[in-house]
Design an enzyme around this catalytic site. Structure first.
Site, mmCIF file in Angstrom:
data_model
loop_
_atom_site.group_PDB
_atom_site.id
_atom_site.type_symbol
_atom_site.label_atom_id
_atom_site.label_comp_id
_atom_site.label_asym_id
_atom_site.label_seq_id
_atom_site.Cartn_x
_atom_site.Cartn_y
_atom_site.Cartn_z
ATOM 1 N N HIS A 195 0.829 -1.211 0.000
ATOM 2 C CA HIS A 195 0.000 0.000 0.000
ATOM 3 C C HIS A 195 0.856 1.250 0.000
ATOM 4 O O HIS A 195 0.577 2.225 -0.689
ATOM 5 C CB HIS A 195 -0.884 0.040 1.253
ATOM 6 C CG HIS A 195 -1.990 -0.957 1.232
ATOM 7 N ND1 HIS A 195 -2.681 -1.304 2.355
ATOM 8 C CD2 HIS A 195 -2.517 -1.658 0.227
ATOM 9 C CE1 HIS A 195 -3.602 -2.189 2.031
ATOM 10 N NE2 HIS A 195 -3.509 -2.424 0.752
ATOM 11 N N ARG A 302 -7.692 -1.624 -13.250
ATOM 12 C CA ARG A 302 -7.543 -2.662 -12.224
ATOM 13 C C ARG A 302 -8.626 -2.470 -11.161
ATOM 14 O O ARG A 302 -8.429 -1.714 -10.207
ATOM 15 C CB ARG A 302 -6.169 -2.560 -11.570
ATOM 16 C CG ARG A 302 -5.002 -3.009 -12.439
ATOM 17 C CD ARG A 302 -3.707 -2.921 -11.638
ATOM 18 N NE ARG A 302 -2.623 -3.668 -12.212
ATOM 19 C CZ ARG A 302 -1.607 -3.126 -12.899
ATOM 20 N NH1 ARG A 302 -1.554 -1.834 -13.097
ATOM 21 N NH2 ARG A 302 -0.632 -3.890 -13.370
ATOM 22 N N ARG A 338 -11.154 -4.618 -16.193
ATOM 23 C CA ARG A 338 -10.739 -5.983 -15.873
ATOM 24 C C ARG A 338 -11.531 -6.461 -14.668
ATOM 25 O O ARG A 338 -11.641 -5.740 -13.671
ATOM 26 C CB ARG A 338 -9.243 -6.020 -15.566
ATOM 27 C CG ARG A 338 -8.765 -7.428 -15.267
ATOM 28 C CD ARG A 338 -7.274 -7.495 -15.130
ATOM 29 N NE ARG A 338 -6.816 -6.945 -13.867
ATOM 30 C CZ ARG A 338 -5.532 -6.922 -13.496
ATOM 31 N NH1 ARG A 338 -4.603 -7.378 -14.310
ATOM 32 N NH2 ARG A 338 -5.176 -6.418 -12.338
ATOM 33 N N GLU A 438 -1.459 -14.193 -19.375
ATOM 34 C CA GLU A 438 -0.414 -13.988 -18.363
ATOM 35 C C GLU A 438 -0.009 -15.291 -17.677
ATOM 36 O O GLU A 438 0.806 -15.298 -16.766
ATOM 37 C CB GLU A 438 -0.860 -12.935 -17.338
ATOM 38 C CG GLU A 438 -2.245 -13.125 -16.773
ATOM 39 C CD GLU A 438 -2.672 -11.989 -15.849
ATOM 40 O OE1 GLU A 438 -1.850 -11.115 -15.520
ATOM 41 O OE2 GLU A 438 -3.840 -11.989 -15.441
ATOM 42 N N ASN A 461 3.777 -8.940 -16.265
ATOM 43 C CA ASN A 461 4.198 -9.061 -14.857
ATOM 44 C C ASN A 461 3.992 -10.497 -14.384
ATOM 45 O O ASN A 461 4.862 -11.105 -13.765
ATOM 46 C CB ASN A 461 3.387 -8.125 -13.952
ATOM 47 C CG ASN A 461 3.428 -6.687 -14.421
ATOM 48 O OD1 ASN A 461 4.321 -6.322 -15.171
ATOM 49 N ND2 ASN A 461 2.479 -5.889 -14.006
ATOM 50 N N ASP A 462 2.821 -11.017 -14.694
ATOM 51 C CA ASP A 462 2.545 -12.394 -14.291
ATOM 52 C C ASP A 462 3.134 -13.404 -15.267
ATOM 53 O O ASP A 462 3.577 -14.468 -14.864
ATOM 54 C CB ASP A 462 1.025 -12.612 -14.153
ATOM 55 C CG ASP A 462 0.533 -12.107 -12.813
ATOM 56 O OD1 ASP A 462 1.202 -12.382 -11.796
ATOM 57 O OD2 ASP A 462 -0.501 -11.422 -12.778
ATOM 58 N N ARG A 472 6.807 -12.738 -7.964
ATOM 59 C CA ARG A 472 7.141 -11.347 -8.289
ATOM 60 C C ARG A 472 7.248 -10.440 -7.068
ATOM 61 O O ARG A 472 7.711 -9.314 -7.183
ATOM 62 C CB ARG A 472 6.158 -10.774 -9.308
ATOM 63 C CG ARG A 472 4.747 -10.626 -8.816
ATOM 64 C CD ARG A 472 3.782 -10.385 -9.968
ATOM 65 N NE ARG A 472 3.277 -9.030 -9.998
ATOM 66 C CZ ARG A 472 2.166 -8.661 -10.631
ATOM 67 N NH1 ARG A 472 1.475 -9.547 -11.336
ATOM 68 N NH2 ARG A 472 1.754 -7.435 -10.611
ATOM 69 N N CYS A 509 -0.176 -4.989 -21.352
ATOM 70 C CA CYS A 509 -0.439 -4.044 -20.265
ATOM 71 C C CYS A 509 0.456 -4.277 -19.044
ATOM 72 O O CYS A 509 0.303 -3.600 -18.035
ATOM 73 C CB CYS A 509 -1.912 -4.087 -19.860
ATOM 74 S SG CYS A 509 -2.431 -5.693 -19.267
HETATM 75 C C1 PEP Z 1 0.311 -8.254 -15.393
HETATM 76 O O1 PEP Z 1 0.331 -9.309 -14.758
HETATM 77 O O2 PEP Z 1 1.192 -7.939 -16.222
HETATM 78 C C2 PEP Z 1 -0.772 -7.277 -15.185
HETATM 79 C C3 PEP Z 1 -0.883 -6.206 -15.920
HETATM 80 O O3 PEP Z 1 -1.631 -7.517 -14.149
HETATM 81 P P1 PEP Z 1 -1.280 -7.249 -12.613
HETATM 82 O O4 PEP Z 1 0.039 -6.521 -12.563
HETATM 83 O O5 PEP Z 1 -2.401 -6.436 -12.079
HETATM 84 O O6 PEP Z 1 -1.212 -8.627 -12.068
HETATM 85 MG MG MG Z 2 -1.442 -9.944 -13.804
#
Ligand code: PEP
Ligand code: MG
Length: 576
Positions: A195, A302, A338, A438, A461-462, A472, A509
């Protein structure tokens, strides 16, 4: 002599200033017995300290500027609620009575018992609550010991221009720091998704988290520099280091302001290929920022942040009103909503029972959670379908790993739409339904997913986390987090190819999309739609404008087939 320490930058920017160390956990608590006849006086002492702690927090809360878009007050309310909870002080009072001990000691015992219970639960959300308990208890202990309350340390003007160093900081601190002119912060613990990090980023305060042992290396009032873009802390900088970073800071500021000229420039490559630039939106003020940089819409909203720092879940009306006002604010530009991606590191206070397990990132999160919890899923789905009547909405499903999940969501939406038709409730029958790619399984089977979905968005990211088997949020394996790993690039290319073959749009994204080091490579692989945080968008546009895709397309494709590491490196070197 200058030295450098490394951590994870949670917002961009450079800060140069003197250190102010916030001692948070190392309060010297004296433990002593209380004579039986003085017990009730000791309890009064505790109660007075609790009242004062409450008042201090209320003061902080009143200092939050009304213009702050993030609901920061809710963060502070969490601590206030804890102080107002009779059970919280009741246990400490009981310990004073039963053990005939002083109030500070009783609080320490109570805190340790709670901490032990949290540790045994091994749940990331509850661990966050443990930090709250530590924070609240030390506030009261400080008052009992006549220390200045921490909140008061960051009020007034004495911290203007300083960089705060602490083991960890709370969301309330981030507000006060920004308000009182603190120019940056460094913490020992913490990840970029806490946070605190989320707020610091949206408030624009540069900071670095996860700099282990920071307080051992830098003393109060010593000069230091932080470069949050690179996650670097420079201790005892000499004049040449100060000059270097001062110039870098000026150059960065000039660069950012020079980019505003690109706001209305077309987003296309040097050889005329049109590229769509969309914004990622996490917090309300990101909409304004998206507008300011001229984003072509929202590529990722998000919605889980609607669940942050509150008790209970939003109902259908709250979802609906949020989406409707968002659509109105975008004035005809598309918004990709999403569905909930709760779970793992986004484990907010939603009452769905134990959902973390030993590997929360591999557990019930995102669409798995939605499908399992009708009370979370249906109100949101209904609200999105209803909101689609008010402007161009695209619905996006997070963390797909099986075709069955995609098929089920699409079928649920069709059921809703039929139901709405019968009941004369407006909606857009053409609302595109897309999925995040992802999980490697979804990338590998992207051609099959394309039969159910109208668009893809690659969540790097995932995708990187799951492809390379690295959590991560675990700073121990950060060094393995590599967007350029050949397996990751192949999965990205497979997704782009599957989208092209099925004639459905594919965007990206994840953070990789906004990192200009990878832009040429991604364009070369065929990406034509990027969704990034607004603060990255203009820099991205500049890189796109300067890229001739035709010149690099072959090299980008050759990267995918290169099995010799030296050749791979050589080809990548031509693209980044
Ligand atoms: C991702 O996983 O790249 C993504 C955009 O979703 P989040 O970061 O919210 O998991
Ligand atoms: Mg993700």
């Amino acid at each position: 002599m200058s030295f450098s320490l490394h951590g994870v930058g949670v917002s961009r920017g450079i800060a140069i200033g003197k250190a102010h160390i916030i001692e948070r956990t190392d309060l010297e608590i004296t433990e002593y017995r209380i004579d039986r006849e003085k017990i009730s006086r000791e309890i009064d002492r505790l109660r007075d300290a609790v009242s004062q702690a409450k008042q201090n927090l209320r003061d902080v809360r009143n200092e939050i500027p009304a213009t702050t878009a993030v609901d920061i007050a809710a963060f502070i309310d969490t601590h206030l609620l804890m102080l107002e909870d009779a059970a919280f002080t009741f246990d400490a009072e009981r310990l004073i009575r039963e053990l005939e001990c002083n109030a500070e000691w009783a609080l320490k015992l109570q805190r340790d018992a709670l901490a032990k219970a949290f540790d045994e639960m091994d749940d990331p959300y509850l661990r966050t609550r443990k930090d709250d308990v530590y924070h609240v208890v030390s506030q009261i202990q400080r008052i009992l010991l006549n220390h200045a309350p921490l909140e008061h340390e960051v009020t007034g003007d004495k911290l203007r221009g300083m960089i705060v160093l602490a083991d960890e900081l709370t969301p309330a601190d981030s507000v006060l720091m920004q308000r009182h002119g603190v120019v940056g912060f460094v913490t020992h613990y913490g990840g970029p998704t806490s946070h605190m990090s989320i707020l610091a980023r949206s408030l624009g305060v540069p900071g670095i988290v996860g700099v282990h042992g920071i307080r051992k290396y830098i003393n109060e009032n010593e000069r230091l520099i932080i470069d949050a873009s690179d996650g670097v802390v420079v201790g005892q900088p000499d004049d040449s280091a100060v000059n270097y970073y001062r110039n870098k800071k000026i150059a960065r500021e000039q660069h950012i302001s020079s980019l505003t000229r690109l706001r209305s420039a077309p987003s296309e490559t040097a050889d005329g290929q049109v590229v769509e630039l969309l914004a990622n939106v996490d917090l309300p003020e990101d909409f304004l920022a998206a507008h300011e940089v001229g984003a072509g819409g929202v590529g990722l909203y998000r919605t889980e942040f609607l669940y942050m720092n509150r008790t209970g879940s939003p109902d259908e009306e709250e979802h609906f009103e949020t989406y409707r006002s968002l659509i109105a604010a975008l004035d005809g530009l598309p918004v990709t909503i999403r569905t909930l991606d709760l779970g793992a590191d986004k484990d907010f206070d939603v009452d769905v029972g134990q959902q973390s397990g030993a590997n929360p990132a591999l557990g019930i999160r995102a669409i798995r959670l939605s499908l399992r919890e009708p009370g979370l899923y249906w109100p949101q789905l209904r609200a999105i379908v209803r909101a689609s009547a008010f402007g161009p909405v695209r619905l996006m499903i997070p963390m797909l790993s099986t075709l069955e999940e995609a098929r089920q969501v699409v079928s649920n939406i069709r059921t809703l739409q039929n139901d709405f038709s019968k009941n004369a409730i407006d909606f857009d029958p053409q609302m595109p339904i897309g999925g995040m790619i992802e999980v490697p399984a979804a990338a590998i089977c992207a051609d099959s997913f394309a039969q159910y979905l109208d668009f893809f968005s690659i969540g790097t990211n995932d995708l990187i986390q799951y492809t390379l088997a690295i959590d991560r949020v675990n700073d121990e394996v950060n060094y393995l987090y590599d967007p350029l790993n050949p397996a990751v690039l192949r999965l990205i290319a497979m997704t782009l190819d599957a989208g092209r073959a099925a004639s459905i749009p594919v965007s990206m994204c994840g953070e990789m999309a906004g990192d200009v080091r990878y832009t040429r490579l991604l364009l070369g692989l065929g990406l034509r739609q990027f969704s990034v945080h607004p603060s990255s968008l203009l820099e991205l546009k500049q890189t796109i404008n300067a890229t001739n895709v035709e010149e690099i397309r072959r090299t980008a494709r050759a990267v995918l087939g290169a099995s010799d590491p030296a050749e791979y490196k050589r080809l990548i070197g031509k693209l980044i």
